[in-house]
Every structure is written in structure tokens, then in C-alpha cells.
Design a protein around this motif. Structure first.
Motif, PDB file in Angstrom:
ATOM      1  N   ALA A  50       0.823  -1.211   0.000  1.00 39.37           N
ATOM      2  CA  ALA A  50       0.000   0.000   0.000  1.00 39.37           C
ATOM      3  C   ALA A  50       0.858   1.263   0.000  1.00 39.37           C
ATOM      4  N   ALA A  51       1.932   1.251   0.770  1.00 40.70           N
ATOM      5  CA  ALA A  51       2.812   2.424   0.849  1.00 40.70           C
ATOM      6  C   ALA A  51       3.567   2.640  -0.464  1.00 40.70           C
ATOM      7  N   ILE A  52       4.012   1.554  -1.084  1.00 39.11           N
ATOM      8  CA  ILE A  52       4.702   1.659  -2.376  1.00 39.11           C
ATOM      9  C   ILE A  52       3.769   2.271  -3.415  1.00 39.11           C
ATOM     10  N   PHE A  53       2.539   1.818  -3.425  1.00 37.99           N
ATOM     11  CA  PHE A  53       1.561   2.356  -4.375  1.00 37.99           C
ATOM     12  C   PHE A  53       1.351   3.854  -4.142  1.00 37.99           C
ATOM     13  N   HIS A  54       1.197   4.238  -2.887  1.00 41.09           N
ATOM     14  CA  HIS A  54       0.899   5.638  -2.558  1.00 41.09           C
ATOM     15  C   HIS A  54       2.089   6.557  -2.803  1.00 41.09           C
ATOM     16  N   GLU A  55       3.269   6.138  -2.394  1.00 39.95           N
ATOM     17  CA  GLU A  55       4.449   7.007  -2.474  1.00 39.95           C
ATOM     18  C   GLU A  55       5.153   6.963  -3.829  1.00 39.95           C
ATOM     19  N   CYS A  56       5.051   5.850  -4.531  1.00 39.84           N
ATOM     20  CA  CYS A  56       5.844   5.670  -5.755  1.00 39.84           C
ATOM     21  C   CYS A  56       5.001   5.581  -7.025  1.00 39.84           C
ATOM     22  N   TYR A  57       4.089   4.636  -7.052  1.00 39.82           N
ATOM     23  CA  TYR A  57       3.352   4.376  -8.287  1.00 39.82           C
ATOM     24  C   TYR A  57       2.587   5.596  -8.785  1.00 39.82           C
ATOM     25  N   LEU A  58       1.918   6.301  -7.871  1.00 39.59           N
ATOM     26  CA  LEU A  58       1.095   7.434  -8.276  1.00 39.59           C
ATOM     27  C   LEU A  58       1.903   8.573  -8.892  1.00 39.59           C
TER      28      LEU A  58
ATOM     29  N   GLU B 210       7.899  -9.437  -6.980  1.00 40.84           N
ATOM     30  CA  GLU B 210       7.584  -8.961  -8.325  1.00 40.84           C
ATOM     31  C   GLU B 210       6.348  -8.080  -8.324  1.00 40.84           C
ATOM     32  N   VAL B 211       5.352  -8.458  -7.531  1.00 36.87           N
ATOM     33  CA  VAL B 211       4.124  -7.669  -7.458  1.00 36.87           C
ATOM     34  C   VAL B 211       4.401  -6.305  -6.821  1.00 36.87           C
ATOM     35  N   VAL B 212       5.115  -6.296  -5.713  1.00 33.80           N
ATOM     36  CA  VAL B 212       5.437  -5.041  -5.040  1.00 33.80           C
ATOM     37  C   VAL B 212       6.327  -4.182  -5.940  1.00 33.80           C
ATOM     38  N   GLY B 213       7.293  -4.809  -6.594  1.00 32.19           N
ATOM     39  CA  GLY B 213       8.193  -4.071  -7.478  1.00 32.19           C
ATOM     40  C   GLY B 213       7.484  -3.444  -8.665  1.00 32.19           C
ATOM     41  N   LEU B 214       6.372  -4.051  -9.081  1.00 26.14           N
ATOM     42  CA  LEU B 214       5.615  -3.514 -10.211  1.00 26.14           C
ATOM     43  C   LEU B 214       5.178  -2.080  -9.960  1.00 26.14           C
ATOM     44  N   PHE B 215       4.917  -1.758  -8.693  1.00 20.44           N
ATOM     45  CA  PHE B 215       4.395  -0.431  -8.362  1.00 20.44           C
ATOM     46  C   PHE B 215       5.496   0.563  -8.000  1.00 20.44           C
ATOM     47  N   CYS B 216       6.734   0.223  -8.359  1.00 25.56           N
ATOM     48  CA  CYS B 216       7.847   1.177  -8.245  1.00 25.56           C
ATOM     49  C   CYS B 216       8.134   1.815  -9.595  1.00 25.56           C
ATOM     50  N   LEU B 217       7.125   1.853 -10.447  1.00 26.62           N
ATOM     51  CA  LEU B 217       7.243   2.457 -11.776  1.00 26.62           C
ATOM     52  C   LEU B 217       8.261   1.761 -12.669  1.00 26.62           C
ATOM     53  N   PRO B 218       8.234   0.445 -12.784  1.00 28.67           N
ATOM     54  CA  PRO B 218       9.138  -0.220 -13.720  1.00 28.67           C
ATOM     55  C   PRO B 218       8.647  -0.022 -15.147  1.00 28.67           C
ATOM     56  N   GLU B 219       9.479  -0.314 -16.123  1.00 24.82           N
ATOM     57  CA  GLU B 219       9.065  -0.191 -17.515  1.00 24.82           C
ATOM     58  C   GLU B 219       8.066  -1.297 -17.845  1.00 24.82           C
TER      59      GLU B 219
END
Length: 265
Positions: A120-128, A165-174
Motif C-alpha cells: 500500500a505504501a509503495i503504491f501511494h508514495e511511488c506508483y502514483l 515482483e508484485v510489489v516491485g511492479l508499483f515502483c514504476l518499472p518499464e
């Protein structure tokens, strides 16, 4: 604003706050995107520093206004740890790894709770951040660094390979070249409705990551991390229209009497 000497942060904030109070948020955001304010050297340097608050302000109209993850146990802890690592003055994500070590050794929380809060934190702080008009090089470098921590750090060994892999997906990978991930690719032109759909997917994933073995969430966990395992299983569900199902299975038709009661013949 035309002086050559660089402005320190408090003066910058004072200036922007007064401009916002006098002319409104929409005017300020527009002014920051064009000359002379947006093209000034101190503003370009500030933007390039990757300060999270400033970067988010530029694209605030694209981001969800509320954050339902706030009530999630440990969310604030993980969110603050990730924000500390994303700060321009930071050189690592030691705050994140130290938090995980502390929580695991304390034994007060289950691993599932840590997984849910981290995602949840990765999505909020990074993905968005992907929805913003521009991501500074400094910020993107931090995202890449965090992605490596998630993928390789031994401190995060409580995550399985698939969960990493799922968590890493939301760190804005290509996501280019991978049609399976195209749904999660966002940019400044992505509609707010689509971002909300992605967040719904994250809600399900957070629930799945935090669920116990005997809960329905484990089914969704398997769907996300190991879908092949469910090849010969099924999930009970209900049809959307029972009357249409009856007609499809039995033929015939439905009709209503003068009193409004439905009959099948």
C-alpha cells in the motif's frame, strides 16, 4: 524573483503560499508550469531535487484526493520510511529495511500485515508519481534504487519471489513490450478513472497479501502470485440476472401479470 541569489526553502514556500492565497491554487499551478516562474533557475533546481511535496503538487489534480490506506495497520510506518528514502537528502532506504527488521524481531505483527502495508505504501508514495507531468531524474533514480531493494535485499526475505515482483511492479518499472502489464502503465495523460481502477486492483492485492491461510483472501493471493495453481479449481459465484439464466437454460419466457408479479412459462 528575478534576483540571481538562490532562494532558500522557507522563503520559497512563503512566496508560493502567498501567491496561492492571493490568486488561488489553479493559478499557482499554472504559473509554475510556464515562464517566468516555471522557467526560473531556482524553480528548475527545486523541481529537479525531487522533493516529494513539490512534485505531487504539480500533478495534484491527477492524483486521488483521499487515501483509504491510512487506516491500514503499519501503513503510516512504511509510508514514512519510504518517504524518507525518497527524500533528496537521502542516499539509501535504510529506514525501510530497519523498520522491517524491527517489526519482524518484535513479533507483534504477522508477516502478512507487513506485506500489505508495504504494498500500500509503495503504491501511494511511488506508483502514483507516474501520473504526474514530469518525474525528475533524482526521483526516478530513487525509484530505481527502491526497486532493487525490493527485488534483492535480504532484509525483505519475508516476501516470496512472486510477492517481490508484485510489489516491485508499483515502483514504476518499464511496462513497454509486456502486454500483460499495459493496464498498469500510467502517465500524465491517464484518466483519473483508470487510476481508480488500478487502485481497486491494489486494494484486492493488499487484502490478499494480508490475509490468513484460512481466509478467502488466500484465493486472491494465489490468483495474483501463482494463477497456474488454480487451473482445475473454481470460485462459487452468482449470476447477474437470474431470470436471463433461467431462459437460457430452460427456454420459455418471463411475463408479469396485472398485479406486477413475475411468472415463467
Amino acid at each position: 524573483m528575478l534576483i540571481k541569489n538562490p532562494m532558500n526553502r522557507p522563503i520559497r514556500l512563503f512566496f508560493l503560499k502567498n501567491l496561492e492565497r492571493g490568486r488561488g491554487t489553479t493559478f499557482l499551478r499554472s504559473a509554475l508550469q510556464q515562464a517566468p516562474l516555471g522557467k526560473s533557475k531556482w524553480m528548475e533546481q527545486w523541481r529537479e531535487s525531487g522533493e516529494a511535496g513539490l512534485i505531487r503538487f504539480f500533478g495534484q489534480n491527477k492524483l486521488p484526493r483521499n487515501n483509504p490506506f491510512k487506516t491500514l495497520p503499519l501503513f503510516s510506518d512504511f509510508d514514512n520510511a519510504i518517504a524518507a528514502g525518497m527524500a533528496p537528502t537521502s542516499s539509501s532506504f535504510s529506514a525501510l529495511t530497519e523498520l522491517v527488521t524491527s517489526l519482524l524481531s518484535g513479533g507483534a505483527y504477522k508477516k502478512g500485515q507487513l506485506k500489505a502495508a508495504l504494498l500500500a505504501a509503495i503504491f501511494h508514495e511511488c506508483y502514483l508519481l507516474g501520473a504526474l507531468h514530469e518525474i525528475p531524474k533524482t526521483t526516478r533514480s530513487r525509484l530505481n534504487q527502491l526497486y532493487k531493494v525490493i527485488k534483492d535485499s535480504s532484509k525483505l526475505a519475508f516476501l516470496s519471489k512472486q510477492e517481490r515482483e508484485v510489489v516491485g511492479l508499483f515502483c514504476l518499472p518499464e511496462t513497454k513490450g509486456n502486454p500483460n502489464l499495459s493496464f498498469f502503465a500510467i502517465n500524465s495523460k491517464t484518466k483519473a478513472e483508470h487510476i481508480m481502477l488500478v487502485r481497486l486492483c491494489v486494494h484486492v492485492a493488499v487484502y490478499a497479501f494480508g490475509s490468513n491461510e484460512d481466509e478467502l483472501g488466500r484465493f486472491f493471493h494465489t490468483v495474483i502470485t501463482n494463477p497456474g495453481k488454480l487451473a482445475k479449481t473454481w470460485l462459487p459465484c452468482m449470476v447477474e440476472d437470474v431470470t436471463a439464466m433461467a431462459v437460457a437454460a430452460l427456454g420459455g419466457r418471463w411475463y408479469k401479470c396485472s398485479n406486477g408479479l413475475s411468472y415463467f412459462s
